[in-house]
Design a protein around this motif. Structure first.
Motif, PDB file in Angstrom:
ATOM      1  N   ILE A  92     -36.168 -42.459 -17.360  1.00 43.68           N
ATOM      2  CA  ILE A  92     -35.166 -43.509 -17.067  1.00 43.68           C
ATOM      3  C   ILE A  92     -34.008 -42.975 -16.241  1.00 43.68           C
ATOM      4  N   ALA A  93     -33.479 -41.780 -16.914  1.00 42.42           N
ATOM      5  CA  ALA A  93     -32.277 -41.126 -16.176  1.00 42.42           C
ATOM      6  C   ALA A  93     -32.628 -40.635 -14.867  1.00 42.42           C
ATOM      7  N   ALA A  94     -33.788 -39.683 -14.748  1.00 43.16           N
ATOM      8  CA  ALA A  94     -34.283 -39.028 -13.522  1.00 43.16           C
ATOM      9  C   ALA A  94     -34.727 -40.029 -12.509  1.00 43.16           C
ATOM     10  N   GLU A  95     -35.158 -41.186 -12.799  1.00 40.56           N
ATOM     11  CA  GLU A  95     -35.762 -42.277 -12.185  1.00 40.56           C
ATOM     12  C   GLU A  95     -34.325 -42.787 -11.449  1.00 40.56           C
ATOM     13  N   ARG A  96     -33.390 -43.315 -12.213  1.00 35.79           N
ATOM     14  CA  ARG A  96     -32.114 -44.017 -11.702  1.00 35.79           C
ATOM     15  C   ARG A  96     -31.275 -42.847 -10.999  1.00 35.79           C
ATOM     16  N   LEU A  97     -31.193 -41.514 -11.297  1.00 37.88           N
ATOM     17  CA  LEU A  97     -30.493 -40.702 -10.201  1.00 37.88           C
ATOM     18  C   LEU A  97     -31.180 -40.569  -9.032  1.00 37.88           C
ATOM     19  N   GLY A  98     -32.513 -40.587  -8.943  1.00 40.93           N
ATOM     20  CA  GLY A  98     -33.233 -40.494  -7.757  1.00 40.93           C
ATOM     21  C   GLY A  98     -32.956 -41.841  -7.030  1.00 40.93           C
ATOM     22  N   GLN A  99     -32.980 -42.962  -7.334  1.00 40.33           N
ATOM     23  CA  GLN A  99     -32.559 -44.172  -6.891  1.00 40.33           C
ATOM     24  C   GLN A  99     -31.246 -44.115  -6.213  1.00 40.33           C
ATOM     25  N   ILE A 100     -30.277 -43.768  -6.986  1.00 38.49           N
ATOM     26  CA  ILE A 100     -28.771 -43.428  -6.438  1.00 38.49           C
ATOM     27  C   ILE A 100     -28.773 -42.579  -5.151  1.00 38.49           C
ATOM     28  N   GLY A 101     -29.728 -41.535  -5.087  1.00 41.30           N
ATOM     29  CA  GLY A 101     -29.789 -40.866  -4.015  1.00 41.30           C
ATOM     30  C   GLY A 101     -28.620 -39.975  -3.877  1.00 41.30           C
ATOM     31  N   GLU A 102     -28.162 -39.779  -2.521  1.00 37.91           N
ATOM     32  CA  GLU A 102     -27.162 -38.951  -1.822  1.00 37.91           C
ATOM     33  C   GLU A 102     -26.083 -38.564  -2.950  1.00 37.91           C
ATOM     34  N   THR A 103     -25.660 -39.715  -3.569  1.00 41.17           N
ATOM     35  CA  THR A 103     -24.185 -39.453  -4.286  1.00 41.17           C
ATOM     36  C   THR A 103     -24.745 -38.448  -5.685  1.00 41.17           C
TER      37      THR A 103
END
Length: 175
Positions: A92-103
């Protein structure tokens, strides 16, 4: 007196609502219980409510990034997909961070020196996903972090080297 009788009746009705489930006819003894996979036994998946819950008082996207980075080490912060026949972990955390992207990228790069192999594996995975943000890809000519084998602890060193090489080429954008 009628009020007391009414209160007693209400309390009795509330207390009587719960029932104890019946015992199974052939209960499974612990010795015969089906064995769980080691990862499942050590880290049960989070419930749906936890997966979508965010701490209150987030002021910006960086707060969300900090929250998910703090959850990368939590081996329970995983869900599954693929059904019962082919269950796959959803980090979950890794996927969400990937979705957030550049930030998320600079804060993820800061975690590349972690000594926790599990966290490093997820940091690398999140970095790979975040580096593929469409706006970022457009500005850096499609150069994203290409990992060899993802989500495998045995490839952390190789993948970390690839991520650091990418950061050397593009990290100036966040400095």
């Amino acid at each position: 007196m009628p009020r007391i009788a009414l209160a007693v009746a209400l309390l009795a009705g509330c207390a009587g609502g719960a029932s104890i489930p019946p015992l199974e006819a052939n209960p499974v003894s612990p010795a015969k219980a089906p064995a769980k996979a080691p990862a499942e036994a050590l880290s049960p998946a989070v419930v749906v409510e936890d997966r979508h819950w965010l701490p209150p008082l987030f002021t910006d996207l960086e707060d969300e990034v900090h929250y998910y980075i703090s959850r990368l080490t939590d081996r329970r912060f995983v869900d599954t997909y693929g059904g019962a026949e082919h269950p796959r972990p959803w980090y979950i955390a890794a996927e969400r961070l990937g979705q957030i992207g550049e930030t998320a990228i600079p804060l993820l790069v800061a975690r590349l020196d972690t000594t926790d192999e599990y966290e490093l594996m997820l940091v690398l995975y999140a970095l790979m996903l975040a580096s593929q943000a469409p706006a970022l890809m457009a500005t850096i000519g499609g150069d994203y972090i290409e990992l060899g084998t993802v989500l495998d602890l045995r490839h952390n060193t190789e993948n970390r080297d690839r991520a650091l090489a990418w950061w050397q080429r593009h990290g100036w954008r966040w400095r």
